[in-house]
Design a protein around this motif. Structure first.
Motif, PDB file in Angstrom:
ATOM      1  N   GLN A  67       0.823  -1.220   0.000  1.00 13.92           N
ATOM      2  CA  GLN A  67       0.000   0.000   0.000  1.00 13.92           C
ATOM      3  C   GLN A  67       0.855   1.267   0.000  1.00 13.92           C
ATOM      4  O   GLN A  67       0.349   2.347  -0.289  1.00 13.92           O
ATOM      5  N   CYS A 107     -10.742   0.157   3.686  1.00 16.89           N
ATOM      6  CA  CYS A 107      -9.336  -0.002   3.314  1.00 16.89           C
ATOM      7  C   CYS A 107      -8.754   1.374   3.027  1.00 16.89           C
ATOM      8  O   CYS A 107      -9.393   2.198   2.363  1.00 16.89           O
ATOM      9  N   LEU A 108      -7.543   1.618   3.520  1.00 16.27           N
ATOM     10  CA  LEU A 108      -6.894   2.921   3.286  1.00 16.27           C
ATOM     11  C   LEU A 108      -6.641   3.164   1.806  1.00 16.27           C
ATOM     12  O   LEU A 108      -6.489   4.313   1.394  1.00 16.27           O
ATOM     13  N   HIS A 152      -7.643  -9.671   5.515  1.00 16.98           N
ATOM     14  CA  HIS A 152      -7.714  -8.482   4.647  1.00 16.98           C
ATOM     15  C   HIS A 152      -6.302  -8.067   4.203  1.00 16.98           C
ATOM     16  O   HIS A 152      -6.045  -7.858   3.015  1.00 16.98           O
ATOM     17  N   GLU A 153      -5.375  -7.979   5.160  1.00 17.70           N
ATOM     18  CA  GLU A 153      -4.010  -7.537   4.846  1.00 17.70           C
ATOM     19  C   GLU A 153      -3.254  -8.587   4.040  1.00 17.70           C
ATOM     20  O   GLU A 153      -2.462  -8.256   3.154  1.00 17.70           O
ATOM     21  N   HIS A 202      -3.860  -8.271   0.426  1.00 22.10           N
ATOM     22  CA  HIS A 202      -3.019  -7.247  -0.213  1.00 22.10           C
ATOM     23  C   HIS A 202      -1.700  -7.859  -0.693  1.00 22.10           C
ATOM     24  O   HIS A 202      -1.197  -7.505  -1.754  1.00 22.10           O
TER      25      HIS A 202
HETATM   26 CO    CO Z   1      -6.663  -2.692   2.822  1.00 16.71          CO
END
Ligand code: CO
Ligand code: QAP
Length: 171
Positions: free
Chosen positions: A50, A95-96, A137-138, A141
């Protein structure tokens, strides 16, 4: 140092991350930068990709019962592998990298994960509730996946339409 967070539809977010091999000062700097960046944006989880670094590194810092995000509750998770999954749960995820959008996502309720800490020590631990959700979730990514990929066809279409509209509005 606060780094820039990549936002959907940035192509880098689809990249597959690779394992960390050196548990050195540059890894510690990456983890510290991820922490500064996550807190700055008021997030509870962040993967290295990210901020554009395709390494299997993620951090999670959930808030406690009083609503405080204490540093002692920070998880630094390197080269994670899910060993077991069990049950189902849903949660309103955000999510960022997809700021302002939230939706219900289904995931395993309990997971057993092997991972390394910043010093290269291996851990094997079971996670439940929000921590299990955040980890999944992470970890998505790290494989180049975003939670919006789990939406139904119709919800995804609506998301894309709203997202383009929002971007045109310059938000
Ligand atoms: Co996220
Ligand atoms: C991942 O998400 C996660 O839209 C971390 O405007 C998701 O920190 C962990 C955020 C679900 C557990 C459950 C999102 C901040 C933060 C936004 C985040 C926003 C500002 C998301």
């Amino acid at each position: 140092m606060i780094r820039e967070i990549l936002v959907y539809p940035n192509k880098l977010l689809r990249e597959k991350s690779v394992d960390v091999t050196q548990f050195d000062e540059s890894l510690h700097q990456l983890l510290d930068d991820m922490y500064d960046t996550m807190l700055h944006k008021e997030g509870i989880g962040l993967a290295a990709i990210q901020i554009g670094i395709a390494l299997n590194v993620l951090i999670i810092n959930l808030v406690d019962e009083e609503g405080f995000q204490k540093p002692e509750n920070l998880y630094e998770v390197i080269n994670p592998v899910i060993l077991e999954k069990d049950g189902h749960t849903t949660f309103q995820e955000g999510c960022l990298s997809v700021p302002g959008y939230y939706d219900e996502i289904e995931r395993a309720a309990h997971i057993k994960v092997s991972y390394f800490d910043r010093y290269g020590t291996q851990h094997c631990k079971e996670f439940h509730d929000l921590m299990a959700i955040a980890l999944q979730h992470e970890m998505d990514h790290l494989k180049g996946h975003l939670f919006i990929e789990k939406l139904s066809y119709l919800k995804r279409k609506k998301f894309e339409k709203d997202w383009k509209k929002q971007q045109k509005a310059g938000k």
